[in-house]
Design an enzyme around this catalytic site. Structure first.
Site, PDB file in Angstrom:
ATOM      1  N   TRP A 165      78.273  22.400 120.544  1.00  0.00           N
ATOM      2  CA  TRP A 165      77.451  21.697 119.544  1.00  0.00           C
ATOM      3  C   TRP A 165      75.971  21.937 119.814  1.00  0.00           C
ATOM      4  O   TRP A 165      75.175  22.032 118.889  1.00  0.00           O
ATOM      5  CB  TRP A 165      77.760  20.206 119.585  1.00  0.00           C
ATOM      6  CG  TRP A 165      76.933  19.380 118.638  1.00  0.00           C
ATOM      7  CD1 TRP A 165      77.230  19.049 117.340  1.00  0.00           C
ATOM      8  CD2 TRP A 165      75.653  18.782 118.891  1.00  0.00           C
ATOM      9  NE1 TRP A 165      76.221  18.276 116.783  1.00  0.00           N
ATOM     10  CE2 TRP A 165      75.241  18.110 117.728  1.00  0.00           C
ATOM     11  CE3 TRP A 165      74.821  18.744 120.009  1.00  0.00           C
ATOM     12  CZ2 TRP A 165      74.051  17.411 117.641  1.00  0.00           C
ATOM     13  CZ3 TRP A 165      73.616  18.053 119.923  1.00  0.00           C
ATOM     14  CH2 TRP A 165      73.249  17.398 118.745  1.00  0.00           C
ATOM     15  N   HIS A 166      75.613  22.047 121.105  1.00  0.00           N
ATOM     16  CA  HIS A 166      74.211  22.217 121.463  1.00  0.00           C
ATOM     17  C   HIS A 166      73.682  23.615 121.152  1.00  0.00           C
ATOM     18  O   HIS A 166      72.461  23.783 121.019  1.00  0.00           O
ATOM     19  CB  HIS A 166      74.011  21.912 122.948  1.00  0.00           C
ATOM     20  CG  HIS A 166      74.032  20.452 123.266  1.00  0.00           C
ATOM     21  ND1 HIS A 166      75.197  19.729 123.426  1.00  0.00           N
ATOM     22  CD2 HIS A 166      73.021  19.558 123.430  1.00  0.00           C
ATOM     23  CE1 HIS A 166      74.906  18.472 123.688  1.00  0.00           C
ATOM     24  NE2 HIS A 166      73.605  18.336 123.692  1.00  0.00           N
ATOM     25  N   GLY A 167      74.552  24.585 121.058  1.00  0.00           N
ATOM     26  CA  GLY A 167      74.058  25.913 120.740  1.00  0.00           C
ATOM     27  C   GLY A 167      75.128  26.975 120.803  1.00  0.00           C
ATOM     28  O   GLY A 167      76.164  26.802 121.449  1.00  0.00           O
ATOM     29  N   PHE A 187      68.907  22.534 118.136  1.00  0.00           N
ATOM     30  CA  PHE A 187      70.330  22.229 118.073  1.00  0.00           C
ATOM     31  C   PHE A 187      70.724  21.630 116.740  1.00  0.00           C
ATOM     32  O   PHE A 187      71.885  21.564 116.414  1.00  0.00           O
ATOM     33  CB  PHE A 187      70.729  21.270 119.190  1.00  0.00           C
ATOM     34  CG  PHE A 187      70.299  21.757 120.561  1.00  0.00           C
ATOM     35  CD1 PHE A 187      70.440  23.090 120.904  1.00  0.00           C
ATOM     36  CD2 PHE A 187      69.733  20.885 121.470  1.00  0.00           C
ATOM     37  CE1 PHE A 187      70.037  23.539 122.156  1.00  0.00           C
ATOM     38  CE2 PHE A 187      69.347  21.322 122.732  1.00  0.00           C
ATOM     39  CZ  PHE A 187      69.485  22.642 123.061  1.00  0.00           C
TER      40      PHE A 187
END
Length: 477
Positions: free
Chosen positions: A326-328, A477
């Site tokens: 989800w963060h990248g 993000f």
């Protein structure tokens, strides 16, 4: 538009004055103002991506209505999956398409096939897409589960999706809380306004004074790690740990404080995570809105811990892995998530993941020696994960760790950022009982002394304010 910009310092007072100037009974007018202001705020960066927000808004608005009206479970599911596929489709295309294609090409090349990247393209990642996508997804899922009714007021729903204080980096709100406040008539409360301004000041301090001061040290160390002593690398990851904490929690404080100026309460997103005594406590105190989102909309639907032990372990790894991605779109983020899963697992298996509901030394001034050791151990584990999070590749992360374990000499020139770490640790310790996230503990101080504190920090922020507007880390993000 960045919070830490001159434009925002003009934008916010104008919207605030216009909002409260409108008659308290003119709820629709106020919401129209919030909607237009939110679109202007986001469109300041790139107006074209407003179409994505509008698309998510329209799709989820009508899907919510038709889910509620559906006569059969099958029909309800059709509209639920229309919402999910639309939102995740947008997110996957803009955030992960290039990553998947490049990973596939790398795999083929490693197997001896000379793959040509016909499908790679430079796709611009819309700011905040991960945040507002998850927020709208939670709405349609909650409607399907009959936790909330479908919203019929399109303007109010549009404000829920695009409310500018938390639009680009959270907190990720639930419709049950935020939407009900948007639709409620309210009068200005002086105490809420003071609380909001206090949080905004605290957020600016953490972002501008602490995070932005540590950023050059972090960039210099991580970009030249192969030529530096292990002790310097150790210092670099500590600097990054506090940079990302002050950067992200600073944003959350400004967002929550700004919302309070409009009579709206957002959820607390951080509760002094670096005083955690184990990894499970850390995840109850770090990015709380995302952690609880994954718990409610991924972990529990997968069966949570109410199934076999092996499947429960599987669910834990899925949640942490997805949280990492989800963060990248990078294998380093996946590794970061898996690393946390590995260290979280012992507490999960021994059913100690729910310990420590109160902050450390709740009724004491100082922690015990045991608590100090627990906090230090947990912090070092967290820092190990941050190395993967900050590195460009997994190979870089492992080489960074390899070099870090040797030669702990730290040249004096690299110690100039330590004072910022010390400052935020001391301040956080003094404020650690602020479980509600509104700095209400300051109300216990004499009023004159309290205002001296406000002025002192205000001047400190202004003296540190730079014409270069450093973006918040979580914007990517």
């Amino acid at each position: 538009m960045l919070f830490n910009s001159v434009e925002y310092l003009v934008f916010l007072p104008v919207v605030f004055i216009l909002y409260w100037y409108l008659n308290s009974k003119a709820l629709v007018a106020r919401n129209v103002l919030l909607l237009l202001s939110s679109y202007f705020f986001y469109g300041w960066w790139d107006w074209r991506f407003l179409l994505l927000i509008l698309l998510s808004t329209v799709v989820d608005y009508f899907c919510g209505i038709y889910i509620e009206k559906g006569n059969t479970k099958k029909l309800k599911l059709i509209f639920l999956w229309l919402s999910i596929s639309t939102n995740l489709g947008i997110l996957i295309f803009f955030k992960y398409f290039g990553f998947f294609i490049e990973s596939w090409i790398s795999l083929l090349n490693s197997l001896g096939y000379q793959a040509v990247s016909y499908w790679t393209m430079n796709i611009v990642l819309p700011v905040g897409i991960s945040f507002y996508t998850f927020q709208t997804l939670s709405y349609t899922i909650d409607v399907y589960k009959r936790k909330i009714p479908a919203e019929k007021d399109f303007i109010a729903f549009s404000v829920f999706v695009s409310f500018f204080p938390q639009l680009v980096a959270g907190p990720i709100e639930r419709a049950k809380s935020l939407l009900s406040q948007i639709k409620k008539r309210k009068n200005f409360k002086y105490s809420q306004g003071v609380s909001g301004l206090r949080l905004i000041l605290w957020g600016f301090f953490k972002k501008i004074v602490i995070a932005d001061s540590l950023a050059p040290h972090v960039d210099r160390i991580f970009s030249n790690y192969s030529n530096l002593h292990g002790g310097i690398l150790f210092l670099g990851v500590i600097y990054f740990a506090f940079q990302i904490y002050c950067d992200f929690s600073g944003y959350s404080d400004i967002a929550i404080g700004t919302a309070k100026l409009f009579g709206i309460n957002l959820m607390v997103n951080f509760r002094f995570p670096y005083f955690s005594r184990n990894i499970s406590e850390f995840w109850r105190r770090w990015h709380i809105s995302l952690t609880t989102w994954f718990r409610d909309y991924l972990y529990i639907p997968l069966g949570g811990s109410k199934i076999s032990k092996i499947n429960s372990v599987r669910n834990v790894f899925i949640v942490f892995a997805v949280s990492g991605l989800w963060h990248g779109a990078n294998w380093t983020f996946l590794m970061w998530g898996v690393t946390h899963a590995v260290f979280y697992l012992p507490f999960f298996l021994t059913k100690k993941n729910s310990r420590f509901s109160k902050i450390v030394a709740w009724e004491r001034y100082l922690p015990t020696i045991k608590e100090v050791l627990q906090i230090i151990t947990t912090f070092f584990i967290i820092c190990l994960g941050w190395i993967f999070f900050r590195s460009e590749t997994i190979s870089d992360a492992f080489r960074y760790i390899e070099r870090m374990v040797f030669d702990f000499h730290i040249p004096y020139s690299y110690r100039s950022g330590i004072e910022y770490v010390v400052i935020i640790v001391i301040l956080d310790w003094l404020l650690r009982k602020d479980e509600n996230g509104d700095l209400s503990v300051l109300d216990e101080i004499n009023r004159i002394f309290r205002w001296v504190i406000y002025l002192f920090f205000g001047f400190w922020v202004m003296s540190s304010f730079n014409t270069y507007e450093a973006p918040f880390i979580y914007f990517q993000f």
